[in-house]
Scaffold this motif. Structure first.
Motif, PDB file in Angstrom:
ATOM      1  N   TRP A 198      12.079 -14.360   2.105  1.00 43.46           N
ATOM      2  CA  TRP A 198      11.927 -13.499   1.264  1.00 43.46           C
ATOM      3  C   TRP A 198      11.162 -12.464   0.256  1.00 43.46           C
ATOM      4  N   VAL A 199       9.586 -13.099   0.457  1.00 45.70           N
ATOM      5  CA  VAL A 199       8.603 -12.128  -0.213  1.00 45.70           C
ATOM      6  C   VAL A 199       9.239 -10.847   0.806  1.00 45.70           C
ATOM      7  N   THR A 200       8.315 -11.075   2.434  1.00 46.89           N
ATOM      8  CA  THR A 200       8.448  -9.555   2.843  1.00 46.89           C
ATOM      9  C   THR A 200      10.344  -8.939   2.266  1.00 46.89           C
ATOM     10  N   LYS A 201      11.161  -9.499   2.527  1.00 48.44           N
ATOM     11  CA  LYS A 201      12.797  -8.462   2.382  1.00 48.44           C
ATOM     12  C   LYS A 201      12.461  -7.914   1.002  1.00 48.44           C
ATOM     13  N   ILE A 202      11.412  -8.072   0.082  1.00 50.35           N
ATOM     14  CA  ILE A 202      11.325  -7.874  -1.224  1.00 50.35           C
ATOM     15  C   ILE A 202      10.280  -6.751  -1.417  1.00 50.35           C
ATOM     16  N   MET A 203       9.317  -6.996  -1.071  1.00 54.60           N
ATOM     17  CA  MET A 203       8.242  -6.105  -0.746  1.00 54.60           C
ATOM     18  C   MET A 203       8.022  -4.921  -0.035  1.00 54.60           C
ATOM     19  N   THR A 204       8.369  -5.592   1.574  1.00 52.20           N
ATOM     20  CA  THR A 204       8.850  -4.579   2.127  1.00 52.20           C
ATOM     21  C   THR A 204       9.558  -2.714   1.563  1.00 52.20           C
ATOM     22  N   PRO A 205      10.690  -2.791   1.037  1.00 54.35           N
ATOM     23  CA  PRO A 205      11.345  -1.550   0.823  1.00 54.35           C
ATOM     24  C   PRO A 205      10.114  -0.883  -0.043  1.00 54.35           C
ATOM     25  N   MET A 206       9.593  -1.990  -1.067  1.00 51.30           N
ATOM     26  CA  MET A 206       9.237  -0.956  -1.948  1.00 51.30           C
ATOM     27  C   MET A 206       7.764  -0.681  -1.654  1.00 51.30           C
ATOM     28  N   LEU A 207       7.568  -0.951  -0.564  1.00 49.11           N
ATOM     29  CA  LEU A 207       6.002  -0.629  -0.005  1.00 49.11           C
ATOM     30  C   LEU A 207       6.561   0.937   0.237  1.00 49.11           C
ATOM     31  N   ILE A 208       7.109   0.761   1.227  1.00 50.11           N
ATOM     32  CA  ILE A 208       8.371   1.703   1.824  1.00 50.11           C
ATOM     33  C   ILE A 208       8.105   3.438   1.406  1.00 50.11           C
ATOM     34  N   ALA A 209       9.303   2.873  -0.060  1.00 48.44           N
ATOM     35  CA  ALA A 209       8.652   3.587  -1.423  1.00 48.44           C
ATOM     36  C   ALA A 209       7.363   4.365  -1.984  1.00 48.44           C
ATOM     37  N   VAL A 210       6.404   3.674  -1.800  1.00 51.10           N
ATOM     38  CA  VAL A 210       5.506   3.822  -2.294  1.00 51.10           C
ATOM     39  C   VAL A 210       4.604   4.827  -0.815  1.00 51.10           C
ATOM     40  N   GLY A 211       5.080   4.503   0.154  1.00 51.83           N
ATOM     41  CA  GLY A 211       4.597   5.262   0.700  1.00 51.83           C
ATOM     42  C   GLY A 211       4.986   6.630   0.783  1.00 51.83           C
ATOM     43  N   VAL A 212       6.686   6.658   0.772  1.00 54.78           N
ATOM     44  CA  VAL A 212       7.344   8.163   1.017  1.00 54.78           C
ATOM     45  C   VAL A 212       6.464   8.881  -0.550  1.00 54.78           C
ATOM     46  N   ILE A 213       6.386   8.300  -2.208  1.00 53.78           N
ATOM     47  CA  ILE A 213       6.178   8.550  -3.253  1.00 53.78           C
ATOM     48  C   ILE A 213       4.268   9.587  -2.838  1.00 53.78           C
ATOM     49  N   VAL A 214       4.148   9.038  -2.361  1.00 51.52           N
ATOM     50  CA  VAL A 214       2.080   9.222  -1.724  1.00 51.52           C
ATOM     51  C   VAL A 214       2.344  10.168  -1.196  1.00 51.52           C
ATOM     52  N   ILE A 215       2.842  10.746   0.405  1.00 54.35           N
ATOM     53  CA  ILE A 215       3.268  11.820   1.045  1.00 54.35           C
ATOM     54  C   ILE A 215       3.825  13.258  -0.228  1.00 54.35           C
ATOM     55  N   ILE A 216       4.603  12.502  -0.611  1.00 59.93           N
ATOM     56  CA  ILE A 216       4.870  14.042  -1.400  1.00 59.93           C
ATOM     57  C   ILE A 216       4.039  14.475  -2.172  1.00 59.93           C
ATOM     58  N   VAL A 217       3.141  13.609  -3.203  1.00 65.73           N
ATOM     59  CA  VAL A 217       2.559  14.295  -3.647  1.00 65.73           C
ATOM     60  C   VAL A 217       1.198  14.512  -3.069  1.00 65.73           C
ATOM     61  N   GLY A 218       0.914  13.745  -2.096  1.00 58.81           N
ATOM     62  CA  GLY A 218      -0.163  14.393  -1.451  1.00 58.81           C
ATOM     63  C   GLY A 218      -0.059  16.085  -0.980  1.00 58.81           C
ATOM     64  N   PHE A 219       1.589  16.396  -0.418  1.00 57.06           N
ATOM     65  CA  PHE A 219       1.363  17.625  -0.513  1.00 57.06           C
ATOM     66  C   PHE A 219       2.110  18.639  -1.136  1.00 57.06           C
ATOM     67  N   THR A 220       2.288  18.125  -2.874  1.00 51.43           N
ATOM     68  CA  THR A 220       2.930  19.010  -2.943  1.00 51.43           C
ATOM     69  C   THR A 220       0.986  18.697  -4.697  1.00 51.43           C
ATOM     70  N   ALA A 221       0.382  18.266  -4.538  1.00 57.14           N
ATOM     71  CA  ALA A 221      -1.161  18.075  -5.290  1.00 57.14           C
ATOM     72  C   ALA A 221      -1.438  19.453  -4.923  1.00 57.14           C
ATOM     73  N   VAL A 222      -2.036  19.094  -3.600  1.00 59.94           N
ATOM     74  CA  VAL A 222      -2.625  19.968  -2.693  1.00 59.94           C
ATOM     75  C   VAL A 222      -2.098  20.640  -1.956  1.00 59.94           C
ATOM     76  N   PRO A 223      -1.989  22.490  -1.684  1.00 62.66           N
ATOM     77  CA  PRO A 223      -2.002  23.202  -1.179  1.00 62.66           C
ATOM     78  C   PRO A 223      -1.503  22.833   0.639  1.00 62.66           C
TER      79      PRO A 223
END
Length: 483
Positions: free
Chosen positions: A170-195
């Protein structure tokens, strides 16, 4: 959705015994296995691994190293998970045929000693996340709170694992999609905040492409990623045994660990490179791989706060899933021990590591230990399952039904299997000495020490078991095969 009766059956199987899970009792689908195993492979140590790889190679080499080094390994050594699904058993039941009943006990203890320190890293990151959370609120906590938060991570993980597979899932089903979303956000921010070009053209400081030193760094990075992936081998059978079909069990592991895990290593590398460019912080700075700090500095504080909360509590879910997986693993080898007792022992060791508080300084050592043990371990298993025993094992011998002692061997040890494990460790060290950084056999080093140990052990184990006198000893279960 699982019914209460199904959950109860699965809970009882985990808490009270390790008998094979019958087909009619299996309730896991691909998505269940994927989210559970992704939570195991998504842990925040991936961020640290990403920074480590980025300290050795360029961005482009990092992509190749991470994706191929992990996914290819997973495609191979997740194959035995098919046996876990088919027989409804953890892989450590099968290991009794390879190492003997007592041999497998020794090895599983070593596995816990080597792998649980990775989860101490999770507790350290949880503690840092909680401290940063208070810091964003303007509250400075005393130093002793760091240990208290780390111990809180352990306690929450134990509480979830105590409740069994249903609670952990139950815990993994909730947390895993949220963490994947965080990872996507981090990738986007990393490539936009720095050339974009600065990240793509990134090369570690002091590394000159094309030089022997750069080539050695690349090989060490590939070896490190392979060793990192091999460390997941120990827990690969606990979840596939609960899935409906062999395909679901196999691909749940390959994609959950072999695809999601490397994605977060890449996230960690991008995070470290971007923060290094913006703040000039060294890649060995632990704050450089904290997604909350990165998002707060390179984007908006609100994103950092959200990430901080998710990443912090994700470590609780990781420790819960690991406590379950290793609890079942140890129960597979110590039949009379209680699941909850084993969970407490595992986490008692974790508590000691948290009190010690220096585990973050020994990530390279953990990778070395993982590659030394798990590559030979995977080699003997794959050869035994697919080339020697032809995917058939004596369950009566594995569970010693009716006093069956076939897998007891000499004093409970299968000397051939144990010898090959030790030889595999020797092959790795013969090629490269990780303590001194000395390359002993340059030609073989180009194929990475981990792969040399894997292939060398596989060949040795296969050849020895083709000698009639040895096969008579190691393959004497063939007369008992009924399935």
């Amino acid at each position: 959705m699982k019914s209460d009766n199904q959950l109860t059956a699965m809970e009882n199987e985990a808490l009270q015994g390790i008998v094979p899970v019958l087909k009619k009792e299996k309730t896991y689908k691909f998505s269940d296995a994927f989210f559970f195993l992704a939570s195991y492979g998504i842990a925040t140590w991936n961020y640290t691994q990403g920074a480590y790889i980025a300290s050795l190679v360029s961005f482009k080499q990092m992509l190749i190293t991470t994706i191929l080094g992990s996914l290819l390994v997973m495609l191979i050594f997740e194959l035995p998970a098919i046996m876990s699904t088919r027989y409804g058993i953890d892989i450590w039941i099968w290991f009794k045929a390879i190492l003997g009943h007592n041999g497998v006990k020794v090895v599983t203890i070593f596995v816990v000693l080597i792998n649980i320190p990775w989860h101490a890293i999770c507790c350290e990151i949880f503690a840092s996340s909680m401290e940063n959370l208070f810091g964003l609120a303007g509250v400075t906590l005393p130093k002793f709170c760091h240990l208290l938060f780390a111990l809180l991570c352990v306690a929450l993980g134990v509480w979830i694992a105590y409740r069994g597979i249903g609670a952990v899932s139950w815990v993994t089903k909730i947390m895993t999609p949220m963490l994947i979303a965080v990872g996507v956000i981090v990738i986007i921010v990393g490539f936009t905040a720095v050339p974009f070009k600065q990240i793509v053209d990134y090369v570690p400081a002091g590394v000159v492409p094309g030089t022997p030193e750069a080539q050695m760094g690349y090989i060490i990075a590939v070896d490190g990623m392979m060793a990192f992936s091999f460390t997941w081998f120990a827990g690969m059978g606990g979840i596939p045994r609960l899935t409906h079909t062999e395909k679901q069990g196999y691909w749940g592991g390959v994609l959950g660990q072999g695809l999601v895990g490397p994605f977060f290593v890449i996230v960690g590398a991008v995070m470290a490179i971007a923060m290094n460019i913006v703040t000039n912080a060294g890649l060995d700075d632990p704050t450089i791989v904290d997604p909350a700090i990165m998002l707060a500095k390179l984007a908006v504080p609100a994103l950092g706060l959200l990430s901080l909360m998710l990443v912090g509590f994700a470590n609780v879910g990781t420790n819960a899933s690991v406590s379950y997986i290793y609890g079942v693993m140890l129960k597979s080898t110590f039949h009379t021990a209680k699941y909850r007792t084993l969970v407490l022992l595992i986490n008692g060791y974790l508590v000691l590591l948290c009190i010690w508080g220096q585990i973050m300084d020994y990530i390279g050592t953990l990778l070395t230990l993982g590659s030394l043990l798990f590559a030979p371990l995977a080699a003997v298993f794959i050869v035994d399952v697919f080339l020697l025993r032809k995917q058939k094992i004596s369950l009566r011998a594995g569970f010693e039904v009716g006093g069956n002692k076939t897998y007891r061997s000499l004093g409970g040890f299968n000397l051939v299997g144990m010898f090959c494990l030790i030889a595999g460790v020797g092959i790795n060290l013969l090629v490269y000495n990780p303590l001194t950084g000395e390359v002993n056999i340059p030609f073989l080093f180009n194929f990475t020490p981990t792969m040399c140990a894997f292939v060398g052990t596989a060949i040795l184990y296969f050849v020895l078991n083709k000698i009639p006198a040895i096969a008579k000893h190691t393959m004497k279960d063939r007369s008992e095969i009924t399935v």
